[in-house]
Scaffold this active site. Sequence first.
Site, PDB file in Angstrom:
ATOM      1  N   GLN A 176      36.960  36.922  37.023  1.00 43.20           N
ATOM      2  CA  GLN A 176      37.028  36.698  35.580  1.00 43.20           C
ATOM      3  C   GLN A 176      37.444  35.253  35.313  1.00 43.20           C
ATOM      4  OE1 GLN A 176      39.055  40.204  33.493  1.00 43.20           O
ATOM      5  NE2 GLN A 176      40.021  40.224  35.491  1.00 43.20           N
ATOM      6  N   ASN A 177      37.801  34.539  36.368  1.00 41.06           N
ATOM      7  CA  ASN A 177      38.348  33.189  36.189  1.00 41.06           C
ATOM      8  C   ASN A 177      37.244  32.159  35.974  1.00 41.06           C
ATOM      9  OD1 ASN A 177      40.764  34.382  36.578  1.00 41.06           O
ATOM     10  ND2 ASN A 177      41.047  33.668  38.679  1.00 41.06           N
ATOM     11  N   HIS A 221      33.013  35.268  33.431  1.00 45.86           N
ATOM     12  CA  HIS A 221      33.372  34.643  32.161  1.00 45.86           C
ATOM     13  C   HIS A 221      32.975  33.166  32.099  1.00 45.86           C
ATOM     14  CE1 HIS A 221      36.546  38.048  31.487  1.00 45.86           C
ATOM     15  NE2 HIS A 221      35.332  38.418  31.171  1.00 45.86           N
ATOM     16  N   CYS A 266      27.321  21.261  23.492  1.00 49.46           N
ATOM     17  CA  CYS A 266      27.246  21.162  22.032  1.00 49.46           C
ATOM     18  C   CYS A 266      26.464  22.357  21.487  1.00 49.46           C
ATOM     19  CB  CYS A 266      26.551  19.850  21.641  1.00 49.46           C
ATOM     20  SG  CYS A 266      26.167  19.773  19.876  1.00 49.46           S
ATOM     21  N   CYS A 280      23.120  20.866  19.442  1.00 47.74           N
ATOM     22  CA  CYS A 280      21.924  20.288  20.076  1.00 47.74           C
ATOM     23  C   CYS A 280      21.789  20.630  21.552  1.00 47.74           C
ATOM     24  CB  CYS A 280      21.892  18.765  19.879  1.00 47.74           C
ATOM     25  SG  CYS A 280      23.045  17.873  20.944  1.00 47.74           S
ATOM     26  N   CYS A 337      30.105  15.528  19.544  1.00 49.06           N
ATOM     27  CA  CYS A 337      28.997  15.471  20.495  1.00 49.06           C
ATOM     28  C   CYS A 337      28.497  14.031  20.590  1.00 49.06           C
ATOM     29  CB  CYS A 337      27.882  16.392  20.030  1.00 49.06           C
ATOM     30  SG  CYS A 337      26.361  16.193  20.978  1.00 49.06           S
ATOM     31  N   SER A 375      44.769  41.035  38.273  1.00 47.16           N
ATOM     32  CA  SER A 375      44.127  41.331  36.982  1.00 47.16           C
ATOM     33  C   SER A 375      44.848  42.477  36.291  1.00 47.16           C
ATOM     34  CB  SER A 375      42.653  41.703  37.193  1.00 47.16           C
ATOM     35  OG  SER A 375      42.086  42.083  35.946  1.00 47.16           O
ATOM     36  N   GLU A 389      52.344  43.417  38.462  1.00 43.17           N
ATOM     37  CA  GLU A 389      52.810  44.415  37.489  1.00 43.17           C
ATOM     38  C   GLU A 389      51.836  45.586  37.517  1.00 43.17           C
ATOM     39  OE1 GLU A 389      52.732  42.596  33.544  1.00 43.17           O
ATOM     40  OE2 GLU A 389      50.552  42.619  33.522  1.00 43.17           O
TER      41      GLU A 389
HETATM   42  P1  NAD Z   1      44.195  39.074  33.649  1.00 39.89           P
HETATM   43  O1  NAD Z   1      43.590  40.395  33.383  1.00 39.89           O
HETATM   44  O2  NAD Z   1      43.425  38.075  34.365  1.00 39.89           O
HETATM   45  O3  NAD Z   1      45.645  39.393  34.372  1.00 39.89           O
HETATM   46  C1  NAD Z   1      46.460  38.569  35.080  1.00 39.89           C
HETATM   47  C2  NAD Z   1      47.401  39.503  35.862  1.00 39.89           C
HETATM   48  O4  NAD Z   1      47.871  38.823  37.013  1.00 39.89           O
HETATM   49  C3  NAD Z   1      48.629  39.970  35.086  1.00 39.89           C
HETATM   50  O5  NAD Z   1      48.845  41.359  35.265  1.00 39.89           O
HETATM   51  C4  NAD Z   1      49.768  39.186  35.742  1.00 39.89           C
HETATM   52  O6  NAD Z   1      51.020  39.858  35.670  1.00 39.89           O
HETATM   53  C5  NAD Z   1      49.261  39.098  37.152  1.00 39.89           C
HETATM   54  N1  NAD Z   1      49.844  38.003  37.948  1.00 39.89           N
HETATM   55  C6  NAD Z   1      50.355  36.831  37.509  1.00 39.89           C
HETATM   56  N2  NAD Z   1      50.734  36.059  38.553  1.00 39.89           N
HETATM   57  C7  NAD Z   1      50.471  36.770  39.677  1.00 39.89           C
HETATM   58  C8  NAD Z   1      50.631  36.493  41.058  1.00 39.89           C
HETATM   59  N3  NAD Z   1      51.131  35.336  41.501  1.00 39.89           N
HETATM   60  N4  NAD Z   1      50.259  37.455  41.960  1.00 39.89           N
HETATM   61  C9  NAD Z   1      49.751  38.648  41.525  1.00 39.89           C
HETATM   62  N5  NAD Z   1      49.574  38.941  40.234  1.00 39.89           N
HETATM   63  C10 NAD Z   1      49.912  38.017  39.306  1.00 39.89           C
HETATM   64  O7  NAD Z   1      44.656  38.612  32.304  1.00 39.89           O
HETATM   65  P2  NAD Z   1      44.690  37.296  31.500  1.00 39.89           P
HETATM   66  O8  NAD Z   1      45.612  36.332  32.145  1.00 39.89           O
HETATM   67  O9  NAD Z   1      44.967  37.760  30.126  1.00 39.89           O
HETATM   68  O10 NAD Z   1      43.230  36.713  31.505  1.00 39.89           O
HETATM   69  C11 NAD Z   1      42.266  37.191  30.619  1.00 39.89           C
HETATM   70  C12 NAD Z   1      40.972  36.537  30.897  1.00 39.89           C
HETATM   71  O11 NAD Z   1      41.080  35.111  30.856  1.00 39.89           O
HETATM   72  C13 NAD Z   1      40.481  36.849  32.276  1.00 39.89           C
HETATM   73  O12 NAD Z   1      39.091  36.824  32.237  1.00 39.89           O
HETATM   74  C14 NAD Z   1      41.003  35.702  33.064  1.00 39.89           C
HETATM   75  O13 NAD Z   1      40.328  35.518  34.269  1.00 39.89           O
HETATM   76  C15 NAD Z   1      40.783  34.535  32.103  1.00 39.89           C
HETATM   77  N6  NAD Z   1      41.711  33.476  32.499  1.00 39.89           N
HETATM   78  C16 NAD Z   1      41.297  32.661  33.505  1.00 39.89           C
HETATM   79  C17 NAD Z   1      42.158  31.714  33.995  1.00 39.89           C
HETATM   80  C18 NAD Z   1      41.646  30.867  35.134  1.00 39.89           C
HETATM   81  O14 NAD Z   1      40.461  30.579  35.200  1.00 39.89           O
HETATM   82  N7  NAD Z   1      42.509  30.506  36.064  1.00 39.89           N
HETATM   83  C19 NAD Z   1      43.450  31.559  33.466  1.00 39.89           C
HETATM   84  C20 NAD Z   1      43.839  32.409  32.420  1.00 39.89           C
HETATM   85  C21 NAD Z   1      42.942  33.390  31.960  1.00 39.89           C
HETATM   86 ZN    ZN Z   2      25.061  17.770  19.849  1.00 36.41          ZN
END
Ligand code: NAD
Ligand code: ZN
Length: 252
Positions: A103-104, A121, A129, A132, A153, A195, A222
């Site tokens: 999801q990152n 994601h 932009c 355009c 832009c 996650s 958690e």
């Molecule tokens: P998420 O569903 O991605 O959850 C993050 C989870 O990881 C939480 O339960 C948290 O307690 C746990 N966590 C935190 N540190 C940890 C560690 N060191 N080891 C194990 N677990 C740990 O939720 P979100 O943060 O709300 O993200 C929502 C959306 O946004 C997702 O698609 C996420 O990937 C994206 N997002 C991406 C990034 C990134 O690209 N690095 C950063 C923030 C959010």
């Molecule tokens: Zn533009």
Amino acid sequence: MADGIELRRATALVAAARRGVAFTGAGVSAESGIQTFRGQDGLWKRHDPYRTASLQHFLRDPSVYWAVSRERWPGFQRARPNPAHLALAELELAGHLAAVVTQNTDGLHREAGSRRVIELHGTGGTVRCLDCGTSEPRADVQARLDREMPPRCPACGGRRMKPTVVFFGEGLPSGAIEEAFELAGACDLMLVVGSTLVVYPAADVPRVAVQHGAPLVVLNDEPTPMDGRATVVLRGRAGELLPSLASSVLRA
Ligand code: NAD
Ligand code: ZN
């Protein structure tokens, strides 16, 4: 912190897997210095998620998003893969994982050496932009935020420069979500890392794997709503537990 018995049970499952899938959220990158959104120290404790990152609000006033981004950018730019990302790349190389579905948007799995990475994601490294279609590297846009808010832009002067990440109210890239469900339906292990499993439709990916009979390992600091359906739950930090898991799998 997960105990030895759980780690041994997880080791056996990962060692037996030949087409496992890792499903990762923001928690896997927390130890690289990128703040999560949810969870104890999450960004959404200080900012309203919908005002910041919904398409509807962004179209009305992009500067809310960009102000948060200005704050977060130095952390993103400094971030490097941590031992959790590296452990997943090793497990793929050793033939236990077929892919990482993430999801990152930070690109750290690829940087760590994971070869098949499905980004549900999108990716945060590019800005486009909406008027355009001109694309720019994110670093260039971030660099002018101090004098240009919201950013303009360079081609058409429009003020709707949006990163190529999925906002609330937007669909997921269809190729990515299809590939993720295909992998989940055929995997012999689902390994969830960092996650909350509450963001949909991404969180359906591990559910599909379980419905198809794959064992589920959940590693998070958690509880998650899927813990009750997991074969093994590992509670603790990804950057500590995943390297232990990978090294015991590689020894097994
Ligand atoms: P998420 O569903 O991605 O959850 C993050 C989870 O990881 C939480 O339960 C948290 O307690 C746990 N966590 C935190 N540190 C940890 C560690 N060191 N080891 C194990 N677990 C740990 O939720 P979100 O943060 O709300 O993200 C929502 C959306 O946004 C997702 O698609 C996420 O990937 C994206 N997002 C991406 C990034 C990134 O690209 N690095 C950063 C923030 C959010
Ligand atoms: Zn533009």
